[in-house]
Design a protein around this motif. Structure first.
Motif, PDB file in Angstrom:
ATOM      1  N   SER A  36       0.839  -1.193   0.000  1.00 50.61           N
ATOM      2  CA  SER A  36       0.000   0.000   0.000  1.00 50.61           C
ATOM      3  C   SER A  36       0.881   1.251   0.000  1.00 50.61           C
ATOM      4  O   SER A  36       1.843   1.329   0.764  1.00 50.61           O
ATOM      5  CB  SER A  36      -0.868  -0.063   1.253  1.00 50.61           C
ATOM      6  OG  SER A  36      -1.731   1.012   1.266  1.00 50.61           O
ATOM      7  N   GLY A  37       0.578   2.191  -0.873  1.00 47.26           N
ATOM      8  CA  GLY A  37       1.344   3.437  -0.947  1.00 47.26           C
ATOM      9  C   GLY A  37       2.560   3.370  -1.853  1.00 47.26           C
ATOM     10  O   GLY A  37       3.299   4.347  -1.982  1.00 47.26           O
ATOM     11  N   GLY A  39       2.672   3.324  -5.044  1.00 46.36           N
ATOM     12  CA  GLY A  39       2.536   4.152  -6.244  1.00 46.36           C
ATOM     13  C   GLY A  39       1.777   3.481  -7.369  1.00 46.36           C
ATOM     14  O   GLY A  39       1.719   4.005  -8.484  1.00 46.36           O
ATOM     15  N   LYS A  40       1.118   2.349  -7.082  1.00 46.27           N
ATOM     16  CA  LYS A  40       0.431   1.582  -8.132  1.00 46.27           C
ATOM     17  C   LYS A  40      -0.709   2.393  -8.751  1.00 46.27           C
ATOM     18  O   LYS A  40      -0.818   2.500  -9.965  1.00 46.27           O
ATOM     19  CB  LYS A  40      -0.123   0.263  -7.554  1.00 46.27           C
ATOM     20  CG  LYS A  40       0.932  -0.586  -6.852  1.00 46.27           C
ATOM     21  CD  LYS A  40       0.360  -1.893  -6.326  1.00 46.27           C
ATOM     22  CE  LYS A  40      -0.684  -1.775  -5.227  1.00 46.27           C
ATOM     23  NZ  LYS A  40      -0.176  -1.182  -3.968  1.00 46.27           N
ATOM     24  N   SER A  41      -1.576   2.964  -7.895  1.00 41.73           N
ATOM     25  CA  SER A  41      -2.712   3.739  -8.429  1.00 41.73           C
ATOM     26  C   SER A  41      -2.205   4.972  -9.155  1.00 41.73           C
ATOM     27  O   SER A  41      -2.741   5.340 -10.207  1.00 41.73           O
ATOM     28  CB  SER A  41      -3.639   4.221  -7.306  1.00 41.73           C
ATOM     29  OG  SER A  41      -4.175   3.147  -6.637  1.00 41.73           O
ATOM     30  N   THR A  42      -1.179   5.593  -8.600  1.00 43.01           N
ATOM     31  CA  THR A  42      -0.647   6.801  -9.237  1.00 43.01           C
ATOM     32  C   THR A  42      -0.192   6.480 -10.655  1.00 43.01           C
ATOM     33  O   THR A  42      -0.482   7.229 -11.596  1.00 43.01           O
ATOM     34  CB  THR A  42       0.515   7.374  -8.397  1.00 43.01           C
ATOM     35  OG1 THR A  42       0.012   7.658  -7.094  1.00 43.01           O
ATOM     36  CG2 THR A  42       1.087   8.632  -9.019  1.00 43.01           C
TER      37      THR A  42
HETATM   38  N1  LIG Z   1      -4.034  12.923  -4.187  1.00 41.29           N
HETATM   39  C1  LIG Z   1      -3.004  12.687  -3.368  1.00 41.29           C
HETATM   40  N2  LIG Z   1      -2.577  13.619  -2.484  1.00 41.29           N
HETATM   41  C2  LIG Z   1      -1.527  13.393  -1.683  1.00 41.29           C
HETATM   42  N3  LIG Z   1      -0.815  12.241  -1.658  1.00 41.29           N
HETATM   43  C3  LIG Z   1      -1.199  11.271  -2.511  1.00 41.29           C
HETATM   44  C4  LIG Z   1      -2.293  11.434  -3.404  1.00 41.29           C
HETATM   45  N4  LIG Z   1      -2.428  10.303  -4.134  1.00 41.29           N
HETATM   46  C5  LIG Z   1      -1.466   9.462  -3.712  1.00 41.29           C
HETATM   47  N5  LIG Z   1      -0.725  10.047  -2.735  1.00 41.29           N
HETATM   48  C6  LIG Z   1       0.411   9.446  -2.041  1.00 41.29           C
HETATM   49  O1  LIG Z   1       1.258   8.886  -3.017  1.00 41.29           O
HETATM   50  C7  LIG Z   1       1.760   7.624  -2.573  1.00 41.29           C
HETATM   51  C8  LIG Z   1       1.382   6.551  -3.572  1.00 41.29           C
HETATM   52  O2  LIG Z   1      -0.040   6.369  -3.509  1.00 41.29           O
HETATM   53  P1  LIG Z   1      -0.818   5.340  -4.436  1.00 41.29           P
HETATM   54  O3  LIG Z   1      -2.267   5.493  -4.141  1.00 41.29           O
HETATM   55  O4  LIG Z   1      -0.368   5.501  -5.826  1.00 41.29           O
HETATM   56  O5  LIG Z   1      -0.260   3.953  -3.867  1.00 41.29           O
HETATM   57  P2  LIG Z   1      -0.833   2.483  -4.088  1.00 41.29           P
HETATM   58  O6  LIG Z   1       0.342   1.601  -4.278  1.00 41.29           O
HETATM   59  O7  LIG Z   1      -1.862   2.484  -5.152  1.00 41.29           O
HETATM   60  O8  LIG Z   1      -1.501   2.187  -2.691  1.00 41.29           O
HETATM   61  P3  LIG Z   1      -2.853   1.340  -2.331  1.00 41.29           P
HETATM   62  O9  LIG Z   1      -2.510  -0.096  -2.635  1.00 41.29           O
HETATM   63  O10 LIG Z   1      -3.049   1.607  -0.879  1.00 41.29           O
HETATM   64  O11 LIG Z   1      -3.941   1.886  -3.203  1.00 41.29           O
HETATM   65  C9  LIG Z   1       1.192   7.392  -1.185  1.00 41.29           C
HETATM   66  O12 LIG Z   1       2.154   7.813  -0.252  1.00 41.29           O
HETATM   67  C10 LIG Z   1      -0.014   8.282  -1.149  1.00 41.29           C
HETATM   68  O13 LIG Z   1      -0.290   8.717   0.153  1.00 41.29           O
END
Ligand SMILES: Nc1ncnc2c1ncn2[C@@H]1O[C@H](COP(=O)(O)OP(=O)(O)OP(=O)(O)O)[C@@H](O)[C@H]1O
Length: 274
Positions: A36-37, A39-42
Motif C-alpha cells: 500500500s502506498g 505508487g500503483k494507483s498513481t
Molecule cells: N491525491 C493525493 N494527495 C496526496 N498524496 C497522494 C495522493 N495520491 C497518492 N498520494 C500518495 O502517493 C503515494 C502513492 O499512492 P498510491 O495510491 O499511488 O499507492 P498504491 O500503491 O496504489 O496504494 P494502495 O494499494 O493503498 O492503493 C502514497 O504515499 C499516497 O499517500
C-alpha cells in the motif's frame, strides 16, 4: 507500444512515483504489485491522465499522451478504459444503460443525452454482458447486484468503449475468492480474446503470478522488479512487501488456482460479441 519515460509525480515532498520507465507491449497482461502506498494507483492514473505527472512523458505509438488536451484527451481516455475497486456504476440505472455509457465517446452527444442508443450499440452491450454471464441482469438496477457482478458489468462497460488498454486499479480488492476469480477470468478473457492490453494493480502476489504475463513491482514509487511471475523470488517478495510479506505470501496457500477456461488469444482482434 505504450512507453513510460522517466515518469515522476510528487505530492508535496512525497514522491508517489519516482522516475519510472517502462515499455508495455500491446496485448500484454501486466500486473502492478507492491505494498500500500507504493505508487500503483498513481501509475495507472497518470497513464489515463486522471492525474498529471510532475515530469516525464507517456507515449502511445506516435502520440505524446502527456501533451493531449480537449477532445484528443477525451479520445485517449476512451482508448484507455479504467476499472476501479469500487466499480463506479450508476446504481440507480439499469445494467444495460450502465454498459451503454461505455459507448458515449462513439455516439453524438445529442443521442447519448436522450439515451437514443442504436440497435448496434445495444447488441454490442448485450453481447459484452453475455460474455461475462451477466446478460440476464440487463434490466436490473446496478445497485441490486453483488460486488462481483457489478465489477463484471464495469468490465463490460469498459469493453464496449473498444479500448486498446484497460487499466484496472485493484479490481478485486473488495471481492470474495469466488468473485475474485470470476472478475480476473473476465479480464483475462478481454485480454486474450480481443488482444486488449491490461494493466492491473493487485495486492495478491498469487493472483498476479497466476494471471499476468509480466509483473512490475514498485517500492516507494520506483520499479524494483520487472519480469515474469516465476522469476519473482521470495526475497524479492519480501523486499516488495516489507512487513506485509507474510500476509501476501500466506495468500498463496489459501487461493485456489485460476480456472483454465480462457480461450487462446487470436492473431487479430475479434469483433466484440463474435
Ligand atoms: N491525491 C493525493 N494527495 C496526496 N498524496 C497522494 C495522493 N495520491 C497518492 N498520494 C500518495 O502517493 C503515494 C502513492 O499512492 P498510491 O495510491 O499511488 O499507492 P498504491 O500503491 O496504489 O496504494 P494502495 O494499494 O493503498 O492503493 C502514497 O504515499 C499516497 O499517500
Amino acid at each position: 507500444m505504450l512507453v513510460i519515460d522517466n515518469l515522476t509525480r510528487h505530492y508535496g515532498d512525497r514522491r508517489a512515483l519516482d522516475g519510472v520507465s517502462l515499455r508495455i507491449e500491446p496485448g500484454s497482461f501486466v500486473g502492478v504489485i507492491g505494498r500500500s502506498g507504493a505508487g500503483k494507483s498513481t501509475l495507472l492514473r497518470l497513464i489515463n491522465r486522471l492525474a498529471e505527472p510532475s515530469s516525464g512523458r507517456i507515449l502511445h505509438g506516435e502520440t505524446d499522451v502527456t501533451a493531449l488536451s480537449g477532445h484528443q484527451l477525451r479520445d485517449w481516455r476512451a482508448r484507455c478504459a479504467m476499472i476501479f475497486q469500487q466499480f463506479n456504476l450508476v446504481g440507480r440505472l439499469d445494467v444495460m444503460t450502465n454498459v451503454l455509457m461505455g459507448r458515449l465517446s462513439h455516439v453524438p452527444s445529442h443521442r447519448s443525452l436522450l439515451r437514443m442508443w442504436s440497435e448496434a450499440d445495444k447488441a454490442m452491450a448485450l453481447a459484452a454482458l453475455d460474455g461475462f454471464d451477466m446478460g440476464q441482469f440487463a434490466g436490473v438496477r446496478a445497485d441490486q447486484l453483488s460486488g462481483g457482478q457489478q465489477q463484471r458489468v464495469a468490465i463490460a462497460r469498459a469493453l464496449v468503449q473498444e479500448p486498446e488498454i484497460i487499466l484496472a486499479d485493484e479490481p478485486v480488492a473488495s471481492l470474495d475468492p469466488r468473485n475474485t476469480r470470476l472478475v480476473m477470468d473476465a479480464l483475462a478473457e478481454v485480454n486474450r480474446r480481443y488482444g486488449i492490453t491490461v494493466m492491473c494493480n493487485l495486492h495478491s502476489l498469487d493472483l498476479a503470478r497466476a494471471y499476468c504475463d509480466r509483473l512490475i513491482g514498485l517500492v516507494a514509487g520506483r520499479v524494483v522488479f520487472d519480469g515474469r511471475g516465476f522469476d519473482l523470488t521470495e526475497d524479492v517478495a519480501r523486499r516488495l512487501y516489507g512487513l506485509e510479506a507474510g500476509e501476501v505470501l500466506d495468500d498463496e496457500a489459501s487461493m485456489p488456482p485460476p480456472s483454465m477456461t480462457i480461450p487462446a488469444r487470436p492473431a487479430h482482434h475479434a469483433a466484440i460479441g463474435a
